[in-house]
Design an enzyme around this catalytic site. Structure first.
Site, PDB file in Angstrom:
ATOM      1  N   CYS A  93      50.905  -9.918 -43.167  1.00  0.00           N
ATOM      2  CA  CYS A  93      50.518  -8.765 -43.989  1.00  0.00           C
ATOM      3  C   CYS A  93      51.506  -8.458 -45.111  1.00  0.00           C
ATOM      4  O   CYS A  93      51.147  -8.448 -46.289  1.00  0.00           O
ATOM      5  CB  CYS A  93      50.353  -7.528 -43.115  1.00  0.00           C
ATOM      6  SG  CYS A  93      49.019  -7.639 -41.914  1.00  0.00           S
ATOM      7  N   HIS A 147      52.042  -2.841 -47.283  1.00  0.00           N
ATOM      8  CA  HIS A 147      52.341  -2.748 -45.851  1.00  0.00           C
ATOM      9  C   HIS A 147      53.364  -1.632 -45.669  1.00  0.00           C
ATOM     10  O   HIS A 147      54.359  -1.565 -46.396  1.00  0.00           O
ATOM     11  CB  HIS A 147      52.894  -4.069 -45.323  1.00  0.00           C
ATOM     12  CG  HIS A 147      53.002  -4.108 -43.830  1.00  0.00           C
ATOM     13  ND1 HIS A 147      51.945  -4.414 -43.016  1.00  0.00           N
ATOM     14  CD2 HIS A 147      54.042  -3.839 -43.010  1.00  0.00           C
ATOM     15  CE1 HIS A 147      52.317  -4.351 -41.756  1.00  0.00           C
ATOM     16  NE2 HIS A 147      53.597  -4.005 -41.719  1.00  0.00           N
TER      17      HIS A 147
END
Length: 484
Positions: A93, A147
């Site tokens: 991510c 993120h």
């Protein structure tokens, strides 16, 4: 004489705005007068709606997966340019998101995990929203865009990237808690977590809250004199598979097939395999007492994982559908670019994998599509809905093919320069090597060359949004037949 000047001004404006600018070949001496004149193709800048999905592989109807009910995303694809072979820079991510939001590779951002902030450990690199913000856009973040945590400085890169503090759903904090009711009637922190939304804390789910907040922001921005850049990040189908339980009905277990290549390849180097430790931490997976590193997972539980992933995708589709329907209702579809992408894929049993974190195709390949008003689809007529909400539970769903497919191999790294070019901004220059000292440049290709002007219709009058100051002048004599 006057009509000739009018025609030449319109032609030059279209040529500059839709060909030179997206390709990064803008010339101020050539294009400045045309873009600044009353002949401007668009009398104000295009807005941008960037939809980023977490862990979504191309398991969508528009990518040929006929078992998946994703009618709203398919409808977006039918009016978009769809890239069939798009890949993330890394199937994790934080590195992926930092990479495509800065337009730099992980080797440049020096982020391969979750544990550093690029502005401190690599360079003070600009981001896509920062670049739009510096060019007069109101930039807004909803849900998971960057993120969270160290990799975005615990602030989603604020204040650099955003005009206002980013929004995170209040129910996010329950995602990994014991909110999944198991067969024993007790609450667990499971991988498989279909829920009755009325029974969960706050009576809602994060992606529902993100959709509602994004719509509120669109309502506020429809009368704004400034263009907007709105990024909406959806959590599902990221684990845990926590979604409204009714979506399970779309995928009866008896209809769920297994991965076509479920075995760990013989002779696979250990470095190429990930033992999916994140799902092993879930209570329902722990109860299976699987061996490490290769499992395998029992076949009946494999089907349940795949069922819940697909159900999560359909739940996500409804949220995208509500968001795009609101864009229609607010009459913003004729002035808003929509980009749809995922940060990476996710393995569903292929090669014995049940995670991201690998370099297999299923972990790195992503959906990527762009809707550009007047470019990938004709501008909507007054009162016309381009994206009416479609209920995935409808017994008969119309099969919708993508507007146009591009088969070339492309990277998420191209998102930054492509959005800049499509919006009419200067495309940042190519990065030198090394580029740690350069704040604004790009390491990805601009995909503008793949966009072709579509037939914009025969109405010679202004088509626009009566609720905003943005209008679009469509020359009567411009069409696919006479070109530019």
């Amino acid at each position: 004489m006057a009509s000739g000047v009018l025609r030449d001004g319109l032609y030059m404006n279209v040529f500059c705005r839709f060909f030179l600018l997206p390709l990064g070949l803008f010339s101020s001496s050539l294009c400045g007068p045309a873009l600044d004149s009353v002949f401007a193709w668009t009398l104000c800048p295009l807005n941008v709606l960037l939809i980023i999905v977490d862990d979504l592989r191309p398991s969508l109807g528009c990518y040929g997966d006929k078992a998946i009910r994703s009618p709203n995303i398919d409808q977006l694809a039918s009016r978009s340019l769809l890239f069939q072979n798009a890949f993330a820079q890394q199937a994790v991510c934080a590195p992926s998101r930092v990479s495509f939001l800065t337009g730099r590779r992980p080797d440049t951002t020096r982020l391969y995990d979750f544990n550093s902030y690029w502005r401190i450990h690599a360079g003070n690199f600009s981001t896509i929203p920062q670049y739009f913000k510096e060019n007069g856009y109101v930039t807004m973040s909803v849900g998971k865009v960057f993120h969270p945590g160290i990799s975005s400085n615990y602030s989603d890169d604020s204040p650099y990237s955003w005009s206002f503090p980013p929004y995170h759903p209040s129910s996010e904090k329950y995602e990994n808690t014991k909110t999944c009711r198991g067969p024993d009637g007790q609450l667990h922190a499971n991988l498989l977590c279909p829920v009755d939304v009325a029974d969960v804390p706050e009576g809602t789910l994060p992606d529902k809250q993100s959709t509602e907040q994004a719509i509120r922001l669109l309502e506020k921005m429809k009368t704004s004199a400034s263009p907007f850049f709105l990024a909406v990040g959806y959590h599902k189908p990221h684990i845990p598979f926590r979604y409204p339980k009714e979506f399970q009905k779309l995928y009866p277990l008896e209809n769920i097939t297994l991965a076509p290549d479920p075995q760990v390849p013989a002779g696979l180097p250990p470095v190429a395999y990930n033992p999916w430790m994140d799902i092993r931490q879930r209570e329902d997976v722990q109860a299976l007492n699987l061996s490490v590193p290769y499992g395998p997972i029992p076949v009946d539980f494999q089907r349940k994982i795949r069922q819940s992933y697909f159900a999560s995708v359909s739940y996500l589709d409804t949220q995208v559908g509500h968001l795009l329907s609101a864009l229609d209702d607010l009459q913003l579809t004729n002035s808003t670019i929509i980009a749809f992408a995922s940060d990476h894929g996710w393995a569903l049993g292929e090669h014995g994998e049940w995670a991201k974190y690998s370099n297999f195709d299923v972990a790195t390949r992503v959906p990527l599509m762009f809707y550009v008003p007047g470019r990938t689809a004709p501008l909507p007529e007054a009162g016309e809905e381009l994206f009416p909400y479609i209920d995935p539970f409808d017994s008969v769903l119309e099969l919708m093919e993508p507007g146009r497919r591009v088969m070339d191999l492309v990277e998420l790294l191209s998102l930054s320069p492509t959005l800049a070019g499509l919006a009419g901004l200067h495309v940042p220059p190519r990065c030198p090597v090394p580029s740690f000292h350069v704040q604004l440049c790009r390491e990805g290709q601009n995909l503008g060359k793949h966009f072709q002007l579509q037939d914009l219709g025969e109405d010679p009058h202004l088509r626009g949004n009566p609720r905003s100051s943005c209008t679009f002048a469509v020359p009567a004599h411009f069409s696919k037949e006479n070109g530019i």
